[in-house]
Design an enzyme around this catalytic site. Sequence first.
Site, PDB file in Angstrom:
ATOM      1  N   GLU A 286      39.945  33.066  31.797  1.00 39.52           N
ATOM      2  CA  GLU A 286      38.795  33.947  31.911  1.00 39.52           C
ATOM      3  C   GLU A 286      37.790  33.716  30.774  1.00 39.52           C
ATOM      4  O   GLU A 286      36.615  34.041  30.904  1.00 39.52           O
ATOM      5  CB  GLU A 286      39.274  35.410  31.906  1.00 39.52           C
ATOM      6  CG  GLU A 286      38.533  36.272  32.902  1.00 39.52           C
ATOM      7  CD  GLU A 286      39.200  37.619  33.115  1.00 39.52           C
ATOM      8  OE1 GLU A 286      39.847  37.785  34.161  1.00 39.52           O
ATOM      9  OE2 GLU A 286      39.068  38.505  32.256  1.00 39.52           O
ATOM     10  N   HIS A 307      62.688  21.331  38.338  1.00 38.37           N
ATOM     11  CA  HIS A 307      63.244  21.071  39.670  1.00 38.37           C
ATOM     12  C   HIS A 307      62.256  21.438  40.767  1.00 38.37           C
ATOM     13  O   HIS A 307      62.624  21.515  41.934  1.00 38.37           O
ATOM     14  CB  HIS A 307      64.563  21.834  39.827  1.00 38.37           C
ATOM     15  CG  HIS A 307      65.598  21.370  38.859  1.00 38.37           C
ATOM     16  ND1 HIS A 307      66.616  20.513  39.194  1.00 38.37           N
ATOM     17  CD2 HIS A 307      65.724  21.595  37.518  1.00 38.37           C
ATOM     18  CE1 HIS A 307      67.352  20.257  38.119  1.00 38.37           C
ATOM     19  NE2 HIS A 307      66.817  20.904  37.084  1.00 38.37           N
ATOM     20  N   LYS A 421      34.763  41.165  43.705  1.00 39.47           N
ATOM     21  CA  LYS A 421      34.707  42.636  43.740  1.00 39.47           C
ATOM     22  C   LYS A 421      33.591  43.101  44.649  1.00 39.47           C
ATOM     23  O   LYS A 421      33.770  44.003  45.469  1.00 39.47           O
ATOM     24  CB  LYS A 421      34.471  43.202  42.328  1.00 39.47           C
ATOM     25  CG  LYS A 421      35.644  43.095  41.406  1.00 39.47           C
ATOM     26  CD  LYS A 421      35.352  43.875  40.128  1.00 39.47           C
ATOM     27  CE  LYS A 421      36.356  43.548  39.047  1.00 39.47           C
ATOM     28  NZ  LYS A 421      35.946  44.020  37.727  1.00 39.47           N
TER      29      LYS A 421
HETATM   30  O1  PA5 Z   1      39.777  40.512  30.229  1.00 44.39           O
HETATM   31  C1  PA5 Z   1      39.150  41.276  30.919  1.00 44.39           C
HETATM   32  O2  PA5 Z   1      38.121  41.836  30.515  1.00 44.39           O
HETATM   33  C2  PA5 Z   1      39.596  41.607  32.330  1.00 44.39           C
HETATM   34  O3  PA5 Z   1      40.685  40.860  32.711  1.00 44.39           O
HETATM   35  C3  PA5 Z   1      39.960  43.085  32.452  1.00 44.39           C
HETATM   36  O4  PA5 Z   1      40.980  43.376  31.534  1.00 44.39           O
HETATM   37  C4  PA5 Z   1      40.392  43.435  33.858  1.00 44.39           C
HETATM   38  O5  PA5 Z   1      39.433  43.038  34.791  1.00 44.39           O
HETATM   39  C5  PA5 Z   1      40.631  44.936  33.979  1.00 44.39           C
HETATM   40  O6  PA5 Z   1      39.473  45.643  33.667  1.00 44.39           O
HETATM   41  P1  PA5 Z   1      39.494  47.169  33.310  1.00 44.39           P
HETATM   42  O7  PA5 Z   1      40.320  47.358  32.098  1.00 44.39           O
HETATM   43  O8  PA5 Z   1      38.060  47.529  33.100  1.00 44.39           O
HETATM   44  O9  PA5 Z   1      40.096  47.901  34.481  1.00 44.39           O
END
Ligand code: PA5
Length: 444
Positions: A286, A307, A421
Amino acid sequence: MKEIITIRENSAIGFIPGDTYPLWQEKALRALDLLETGKGKGSDFLGWLRLPSQTAPTVYEQIKDICLDWKDIELVVVIGIGGSYLGARAVIEALSHSFSALMPSSTPYIVFAGQNIGEDYLAELEDLMAVKSSACVVISKSGTTTEPAIAFRLVKQHLLSRYGKEETRRRIVAITDKSHGALRKMVNSEEYRSFIIPSDVGGRFSVFTPVGLLPIALAGIDIQELMEGARDMEKITALKTGNNPAVRYAALRNALYSTGKKIELLVNYHPKLHYVTEWWKQLFGESEGKEHKGIFPAGVDFTTDLHSMGQYIQDGERHLFETVISIAAPNRSLAIPADEGDNDGLNFLAGKRIDHCNKMAELGTRLAHTDGGVPNLRIDMSSLNAYNLGALLYFFQKACGISGYILGVNPFDQEGVEAYKKNMFALLDKSGFEVQGALLRKRL
Ligand code: PA5
């Protein structure tokens, strides 16, 4: 300062052409400088850099109070997705008994929800909550993420119908933004106990906030030790030298990427580390996968996956490199027994430690994979404990920030996550998404 982890590059450096590695080290040092001085992209999200050294004592006290208050609780449902659950899960699984669900325990059993929308999963969670005295930690920085919101609605209704309003209030703790989002609104209206996720800390960098610390402490793990390891690594990785392990790792992986090694496999030889890999995948994926660039972070559990994925790694397309988390000594000691008949032919191993076999598998794999054209980096650590794990997670966060800056992206945003989303909201007929919903349906 003592070395907590050691980067071993001797099985990788030969894959990096001639004298180019020092150039990558220079780039990594410049990136470290950007990070430390707050002059790089996304610098309003650098609060994680100083969490180990600057977390207020009141945070630890509040966490302790909840652990004490929930002494009667058998099951804690931790609700969150992405950075709002992976850090806690990584640490809890790495440091708990592998069969803790079925072992006697003085601490509640932790399960996770809100990281999927599986109907069977959530229905089965309700089955479990019906037979255990349950509580819930709900985590969402934005407070509006759909998956955890759905899970929380179900869990809350379950608690309300079983325990009533007052007792449900005792059994829910929320961790969210100081003022924004639906979860904060609920905290205010339902008067739940809550923690704040600092606004300058993104989800995948939040393991050292209550997002990670509260579930980890509830599982009975020493969060002071975890933070001490992170604190020591905060100091080590601030040093502007080529020996800084975060600088070295970031430089090496980018040098390998520049030679066409586009996929990094994080390798472990201990099943307990599976979720450390999941956490690491999210952290790097990310943070770096942007502008059509970035090393693809993947993970394998060895020897299990030798494996299944071993064939490809040995012989498939040569776009891979491996980073192995190598633990010098296990916490337990177990030898292979002798057998009178030796019908399985294993007596040549009698008296040898299980870990000796694991180490020979690790060594043999390293040699085979490097022979097959897969560079092999190693991160050596003495053993798996809270201190070392705190250090390791902080090290990866720091290396990720440096690596993202070398790549030239903003490692601290995640706009790409929004695309699915928006489509999901449109297809679920959420108000405000009608036009997009119609357009999408035409394409189906
Ligand atoms: O690293 C990040 O920002 C994302 O992976 C969030 O943690 C994830 O989308 C969850 O978001 P939130 O904590 O707003 O529900």
